[in-house]
Each structure stands twice: as structure tokens, then as C-alpha cells.
Motif scaffolding. Structure first.
Motif, short mmCIF file in Angstrom:
data_model
loop_
_atom_site.label_atom_id
_atom_site.label_comp_id
_atom_site.label_asym_id
_atom_site.label_seq_id
_atom_site.Cartn_x
_atom_site.Cartn_y
_atom_site.Cartn_z
N PRO A 45 0.81 -1.23 0.00
CA PRO A 45 0.00 0.00 0.00
C PRO A 45 0.84 1.28 0.00
O PRO A 45 0.50 2.26 -0.67
CB PRO A 45 -0.81 -0.11 1.30
N HIS A 46 1.97 1.28 0.74
CA HIS A 46 2.77 2.52 0.80
C HIS A 46 3.45 2.80 -0.54
O HIS A 46 3.70 3.96 -0.89
CB HIS A 46 3.79 2.47 1.94
N SER A 49 0.88 4.29 -2.74
CA SER A 49 0.69 5.67 -2.28
C SER A 49 1.78 6.59 -2.83
O SER A 49 1.52 7.73 -3.22
CB SER A 49 0.69 5.70 -0.75
N ARG A 52 0.96 7.41 -6.33
CA ARG A 52 -0.09 8.45 -6.39
C ARG A 52 0.50 9.83 -6.15
O ARG A 52 0.09 10.82 -6.77
CB ARG A 52 -1.16 8.16 -5.32
N HIS A 87 -1.74 15.15 0.39
CA HIS A 87 -1.56 13.71 0.15
C HIS A 87 -1.70 12.95 1.46
O HIS A 87 -1.12 13.33 2.47
CB HIS A 87 -0.18 13.44 -0.47
N ASP A 88 -2.48 11.88 1.42
CA ASP A 88 -2.61 11.01 2.59
C ASP A 88 -1.62 9.86 2.44
O ASP A 88 -1.73 9.06 1.52
CB ASP A 88 -4.05 10.47 2.68
N CYS A 89 -0.63 9.82 3.32
CA CYS A 89 0.45 8.83 3.21
C CYS A 89 0.03 7.45 3.72
O CYS A 89 0.79 6.49 3.60
CB CYS A 89 1.67 9.29 3.99
N GLY A 90 -1.15 7.35 4.32
CA GLY A 90 -1.58 6.04 4.83
C GLY A 90 -0.90 5.73 6.15
O GLY A 90 -0.18 6.55 6.72
N GLY A 119 -0.54 11.40 7.98
CA GLY A 119 -0.16 10.01 8.28
C GLY A 119 0.59 9.91 9.58
O GLY A 119 0.28 10.58 10.56
#
Length: 377
Positions: A45-46, A49, A52, A87-90, A119
Motif C-alpha cells: 500500500p505505501h 501511495s 499516487r 496527500h494522505d500517506c496512509g 499520516g
């Protein structure tokens, strides 16, 4: 130099660095077999990200990922930068994972980058946002980047596993090229600064960390100042945690930093059945952080071990002039960075160990990467 033809790479190693170097050199890359043998194949996922994020700051590029996520085709475009980005880094990696690529790419963007990242601000895997603020940004001045346009503001902190932190980053873009650095004198440590933080726990914990760390430093140096940063409520994020970031400043202006953080395990590592693990006490954390910093100082070099890779990339991006830097023992990550620099930028370093001080001096002639995006505009 054969930069225009694409490169074929395999595996998931150094994914972030490969993307950054490919973007800076405008090299099309195809990465195959990304964890294809794994139980959970493909990009994590990272890493998605990060793609993105790259998508947000670039233009005229193409990203093509297959269904399983095991093969990626990337053709870089122009880094445009821009204001008011978010930006959402998760919660799988810290914000530090995304800051290094942003700083490198931001220098070669069409317009300066202003971005808000959400994040995890402090975790055990990535350099903390404090280290970036106190150390990493100051490294850039040795390569001719003005400190005026650089800014990293911590609006709220977030610890693993649920994050909730928020930082604001501003990176200026350079006119044409960086300037070559001759940076070999590390000097003697003259003062130690730091910041201890706590989120959603008692503020008393920070004083215990500082007391333990000072107990070690005071034997060596009187000028020690560690600030406290206690966050509760919304500015404390969604999870409990505490930690400390320390910086040793030398007489020649070098900054050596370490991080130590305590929090509950990350999202990927949580087991449903297991009860919450025993956390390290604040006293032990203070002692551990202080010992780690003394270890970095003992190793020598103008940067600490976590910044070696970034230092080498900056040297390789310089104009075709000799850059010379001195570091302590080379880390495995730094060695792999040197290989990636050779592959993408065609820059080879002359590595000369110094047996007297146990440090290593590296020299290279930069690849002369220019900020062409600015010229286009």
C-alpha cells in the motif's frame, strides 16, 4: 549515455529510489516480478501511495500497473510541483518515507512545491519528521540550495498504528543545477539539541526520557538542550506513543541525528489474538537514543548513517565538477544507492577508506542534472 532508452528492472528492492532516479534522469523503467513469489504478491500500500504522490506532482507521464501489481511500467514526464497540494500517506509507513523523494524531486520541479502530508509522523522504520526538520533540510545548503524556501511545519503528530499526524512541506526549485560540495571536515561536537514528543500519554513521560538521556550526555558535554512537545486532543493524532529525536551539532556545522520511538505495532504487524506488547520504558528509551547518537558521533563522517544515501544522490546530481564527502562506515543501503546511481546517472564514485579515522572519503564527478522543467515554463 543511453538515458533515453528504457531500463528493465526486477524485484521490489529500492523501489522508491529507482522511481526518483528514473524521474530525475527521464528514464523509462519497467519493473517486473515485484514480490511475485510472495503470499501477497505485488506492490505494498505505501508503494502505491508513493506512485499516487508522484502522479500529483508530475505531468505528461504514464504509469501502468498490471492487475496483480507485480509489473510496473513508468515513463517519467515533467515535475510540475505546485501549491496547495495534499496527500494522505496512509498508515503503513511514516511520512518520512515520502519526504525524501519529495525533497529531491521538488528541487527539479517547474514551480516550488507546497504540500500537506497526513499520516504517521514518528515511527521505528523511517526517519521522523523532526529529523527532516532539524537535519535533512540543512544538508541541502551545502549543495547551494537556499534555506529560505525550505520549510517543514509539524501541525499535528501521529504515532502507529493509526497515525493522524499532519505536516506542511515547502521545497524551492533550483534555477539550473546544484553546486558541487567539498564537505570532508566533520569537526568536533559542540552542542546537542533534540525534541522529545508524546501523543495521548502523560506529559511526565517526556521529562523521564530527557532525564535519562542527559544522564549520559552530561559526562561528555555541558551544552545539551532537549525540548518537549506534548500533544493531546486532535493534534496528538489517533494513537498513543512517545519518543525523542536528537541532533549533535559540530564546530564545522555538520548535523548528526538519531530517532527513537515507542508505540504499538504497525497495522501490518497487529495480530488479532495477541495482547498488546510490553513497551520500552521512557528511561530505557532515553538511554538508547543517547547511546545511538554517541555511536553515530564515534563513527565519524559529515552525515549520520541514515543520510548517506541522500548525500550520495545529491553529489551525483551536481554539475560535472568534483564533489568530495566523508562518511563513517558505509551502510548496506548506501552501497545499494551507489549501485543505483551508477545504473541511472552513470556516475561512479572513487571510494578511499581512511584507516586512521575509520571513515571513508568518496569522490565523484557529477552528472550535471539540470532543472529543465523550469526552462520549459
Amino acid at each position: 549515455m543511453g538515458r533515453d532508452k528504457g531500463r528493465r528492472l526486477t524485484g521490489s528492492r529500492h523501489f522508491r529510489q529507482r522511481l526518483v532516479l528514473a524521474t530525475l534522469t527521464s528514464t523509462a523503467i519497467t519493473i517486473e516480478d515485484i514480490r511475485s513469489e510472495d503470499a501477497a504478491p505485488g506492490l505494498r500500500p505505501h508503494e502505491v501511495s508513493l506512485l499516487r504522490l508522484l502522479d500529483k506532482i508530475s505531468d505528461h507521464h504514464s504509469l501502468d500497473l498490471n492487475e496483480t501489481g507485480t509489473k510496473l511500467r513508468y515513463r517519467p514526464g515533467v515535475i510540475i510541483g505546485g501549491k496547495g497540494l495534499e496527500h494522505d500517506c496512509g498508515v503503513h509507513r511514516g511520512i518520512g518515507y515520502f519526504l525524501e523523494p519529495l525533497i529531491l524531486l521538488g528541487l527539479f520541479a517547474r514551480s516550488p512545491i507546497s504540500i500537506r502530508l497526513k499520516g504517521i509522523t514518528n515511527d521505528t522504520k523511517d526517519p521522523s519528521v523532526d529529523t527532516f526538520r532539524m537535519t535533512t533540510l540543512h544538508m541541502l545548503k551545502h549543495f547551494g540550495v537556499p534555506l529560505e524556501g525550505l520549510e517543514l511545519k509539524i501541525d499535528s503528530r501521529g504515532s502507529p498504528p493509526f497515525g493522524g499526524g499532519e505536516v506542511f512541506l515547502r521545497v524551492p526549485n533550483i534555477n539550473s543545477t546544484l553546486t558541487a560540495a567539498n564537505w570532508v571536515d566533520e569537526g568536533m561536537v559542540k552542542r546537542i539539541r533534540g525534541v522529545s514528543f508524546s501523543t495521548r500519554v502523560s506529559p511526565q513521560i517526556e521529562h523521564r526520557i530527557i532525564y535519562a538521556a542527559r544522564g549520559i550526555f552530561n559526562r561528555f558535554i555541558p551544552d545539551v538542550h532537549i525540548f518537549t512537545d506534548h500533544r493531546s486532543g486532535s493534534s496528538g493524532g489517533r494513537s498513543a506513543g512517545y519518543g525523542v529525536s536528537l541532533v549533535a551539532e559540530t564546530t564545522t556545522g555538520c548535523l548528526l541525528s538519531v530517532d527513537a520511538t515507542v508505540s504499538y505495532p504497525n497495522v501490518d504487524e497487529i495480530d488479532e489474538e495477541s495482547e498488546k506488547p510490553e513497551l520500552m520504558s521512557p528511561e530505557d528509551l532515553g538511554v538508547q537514543a543517547a547511546s545511538m547518537l554517541l555511536e553515530e558521533v564515534a563513527q565519524g563522517g559529515v552525515v549520520d548513517s541514515t543520510h548517506q544515501g541522500l548525500l550520495f544522490i545529491l553529489c551525483a546530481l551536481c554539475p560535472p565538477d568534483v564533489s568530495k564527502v566523508r562518511v563513517g562506515q558505509l551502510t548496506p543501503y548506501a552501497i545499494e544507492t551507489l549501485r543505483n546511481i551508477r545504473d541511472f546517472l552513470d556516475v561512479k564514485f572513487i571510494i578511499k577508506p581512511d584507516p586512521n579515522s575509520n571513515t571513508v572519503t568518496l569522490k565523484c564527478v557529477g552528472a550535471g542534472v539540470k532543472n529543465l522543467a523550469r526552462k520549459i515554463s
